[in-house]
Enzyme design. Structure first.
Site, PDB file in Angstrom:
ATOM      1  N   GLU A   1       0.682  -1.206  -0.158  1.00  0.00           N
ATOM      2  CA  GLU A   1      -0.100  -0.049   0.003  1.00  0.00           C
ATOM      3  C   GLU A   1       0.998   1.122   0.173  1.00  0.00           C
ATOM      4  O   GLU A   1       0.587   2.354  -0.666  1.00  0.00           O
ATOM      5  CB  GLU A   1      -0.960   0.070   1.192  1.00  0.00           C
ATOM      6  CG  GLU A   1      -1.913  -1.269   1.447  1.00  0.00           C
ATOM      7  CD  GLU A   1      -1.270  -2.126   2.122  1.00  0.00           C
ATOM      8  OE1 GLU A   1      -1.991  -2.995   2.713  1.00  0.00           O
ATOM      9  OE2 GLU A   1       0.072  -2.493   2.114  1.00  0.00           O
TER      10      GLU A   1
ATOM     11  N   TRP B   1      19.946 -37.423 -15.815  1.00  0.00           N
ATOM     12  CA  TRP B   1      18.901 -36.429 -15.193  1.00  0.00           C
ATOM     13  C   TRP B   1      17.678 -37.288 -15.797  1.00  0.00           C
ATOM     14  O   TRP B   1      17.336 -37.683 -16.955  1.00  0.00           O
ATOM     15  CB  TRP B   1      18.727 -35.017 -15.760  1.00  0.00           C
ATOM     16  CG  TRP B   1      19.964 -34.375 -15.415  1.00  0.00           C
ATOM     17  CD1 TRP B   1      21.094 -33.886 -16.119  1.00  0.00           C
ATOM     18  CD2 TRP B   1      20.106 -33.608 -14.004  1.00  0.00           C
ATOM     19  NE1 TRP B   1      21.902 -33.300 -15.401  1.00  0.00           N
ATOM     20  CE2 TRP B   1      21.295 -32.933 -14.271  1.00  0.00           C
ATOM     21  CE3 TRP B   1      19.415 -33.686 -13.098  1.00  0.00           C
ATOM     22  CZ2 TRP B   1      21.641 -32.260 -13.022  1.00  0.00           C
ATOM     23  CZ3 TRP B   1      19.806 -32.765 -11.685  1.00  0.00           C
ATOM     24  CH2 TRP B   1      21.063 -32.259 -11.890  1.00  0.00           C
TER      25      TRP B   1
ATOM     26  N   ARG C   1      19.572 -21.455  -8.541  1.00  0.00           N
ATOM     27  CA  ARG C   1      20.372 -21.041  -9.571  1.00  0.00           C
ATOM     28  C   ARG C   1      20.001 -20.571 -10.738  1.00  0.00           C
ATOM     29  O   ARG C   1      20.526 -19.845 -11.648  1.00  0.00           O
ATOM     30  CB  ARG C   1      21.542 -22.204  -9.745  1.00  0.00           C
ATOM     31  CG  ARG C   1      22.381 -22.280  -8.380  1.00  0.00           C
ATOM     32  CD  ARG C   1      23.514 -23.257  -8.739  1.00  0.00           C
ATOM     33  NE  ARG C   1      23.026 -24.480  -9.470  1.00  0.00           N
ATOM     34  CZ  ARG C   1      22.520 -25.597  -8.701  1.00  0.00           C
ATOM     35  NH1 ARG C   1      22.421 -25.221  -7.426  1.00  0.00           N
ATOM     36  NH2 ARG C   1      22.256 -26.649  -9.381  1.00  0.00           N
TER      37      ARG C   1
ATOM     38  N   LEU D   1      13.934 -39.877   4.442  1.00  0.00           N
ATOM     39  CA  LEU D   1      13.326 -38.896   4.935  1.00  0.00           C
ATOM     40  C   LEU D   1      12.077 -38.542   4.298  1.00  0.00           C
ATOM     41  O   LEU D   1      11.070 -38.124   5.286  1.00  0.00           O
ATOM     42  CB  LEU D   1      14.291 -37.535   4.698  1.00  0.00           C
ATOM     43  CG  LEU D   1      14.040 -36.440   5.471  1.00  0.00           C
ATOM     44  CD1 LEU D   1      13.500 -36.474   6.625  1.00  0.00           C
ATOM     45  CD2 LEU D   1      14.888 -35.245   5.103  1.00  0.00           C
TER      46      LEU D   1
END
Length: 370
Positions: A56, A180, A217, A306
């Site tokens: 604002e 990948w 990155r 995890l």
């Protein structure tokens, strides 16, 4: 119900709010547009870094810099103007003092220091205040600040677990090879989601096996998220690249090792002991601690152990899954889970969106409450 003109200005305010991603934490991402009574835009702004001016104020400054009068103007704001003295004065008072006559707010602020007080004070001062009551614009305002709402309401961040998997659900070959599975477009998009987060969390197994940087990155960002490692027995190598990256690294452990802790602290890491009864890191306590540190969104990029612990403890709010058109066969799963005896005991999800990114798919699935 907003008319077409009001809706257009609120959409513009929401677009401005999105510019606060990667900038405003722990404050919410807020945008503001100010118009004259006849619908001419005279000011635009979004919330700056913590301690800086709110949306604002930025929009009012913009209008004044353009030589415009604020008397009788209308302000479109994506979150209820604040009503408390934090690092900056209350925005509701600033709007009243400037002579703003009409305010449209997309969402009530869940912060207990505000929670309707901003709207009430403006109305008491004679300002017409219109609050959205549902609809897609309000939902967009919620999604922009879903982590802030989570932290204000329950004291813990919104937890988003990110994985990249093959079509048959594998994150890597049996030997751990994973680079990948997905393509460059999906990897860049993953960094944009890291940018959203106040903290990026991983486990010591990933640190030791992959030595990741866990920073942003591939997309521009004004700040790096806090990097968090869950490491029960302080096995993080002092040479880990996460300790070299600009920004802060926080390590949660369950047992102390004075020599290892000193080596990590010398490298700039903060070590916090949060053991549970089994002498593992208490993951629920980790989330509470991160909430107290002002983390709104927690982005998890970890291994099966995890990930499985977080899922089984029902600590994940949302899954961000990048799926490649690739069949791997035997390989590593994204979460190590105990077998179920009943199908209905599985974690029930609701699809959010499915987006194609190059040759890959991005799937968003949210845990069904209750």
């Amino acid at each position: 119900m907003l008319d077409d003109r009001d809706a257009a200005f609120m959409r513009e305010a929401l677009a401005l709010a999105a510019l606060g991603i990667g900038l405003t934490d722990p404050n919410p991402r807020v945008g503001a547009v100010i118009t004259t009574a006849d619908g001419r835009v005279i000011g635009r702004g979004h919330t700056q870094e913590a301690g800086g001016p709110h949306a604002e104020v930025m929009a009012m400054r913009d209008a004044v810099a353009n030589g415009e009068s604020l008397t009788g103007a209308t302000a479109y704001v994506t979150l209820e103007p604040c009503a408390h003295h934090g690092r900056t004065p209350p925005c509701c008072d600033a709007l009243v003092k400037a002579g703003i006559q009409r305010v449209l707010s997309a969402m009530s602020d869940p912060n207990p220091l505000v929670a309707g007080q901003g709207v009430a004070r403006m109305r008491q001062a004679g300002v017409e205040v219109i609050e959205l009551d549902g609809g897609p614009l309000q939902q967009e305002a919620v999604e922009l600040n879903i982590g802030f709402f989570a932290r204000m309401r329950r004291g813990t961040p919104w937890v988003r677990l990110k994985v990249a998997v093959s079509l048959d659900g594998r994150t890597a070959l049996p030997d751990g090879t994973s680079q990948w599975i997905t393509g460059e477009t999906a990897r860049t998009d993953g960094h944009a989601w890291r940018k959203r987060a106040g903290a990026v969390l991983t486990g010591v197994g990933t640190v030791r096996d992959d030595d990741p940087r866990m920073d942003v990155r591939l997309v521009p960002t004004a700040r790096q998220p806090l990097r968090v490692i869950v490491d029960s027995s302080l096995r993080t190598p002092p040479s880990a690249r996460m300790l070299d990256t600009p920004g802060r690294t926080l390590i949660y452990a369950a047992s102390d090792d004075a020599r290892a802790r000193e080596a990590l602290e010398t490298r700039g890491a903060e070590v916090v002991l949060l053991p549970d009864a089994a002498r593992r890191v208490d993951l629920a306590a980790v989330l509470r601690d991160l909430g107290q540190r002002g983390i709104n969104e927690l982005h998890v990029e970890a291994g099966a152990v995890l990930n499985g612990a977080l899922v089984q403890a029902r600590l994940v709010d949302e899954f961000l899954v990048y799926m490649a058109p690739l069949i791997v066969g035997p390989g590593r799963e994204f979460a190590g889970l105990a077998p179920l005896s009943r199908l209905q005991d599985g974690l029930r999800l609701r699809w959010g969106e499915v987006t194609r990114l190059g040759e890959d798919l991005r799937l968003l699935a949210r845990v069904v409450e209750g």
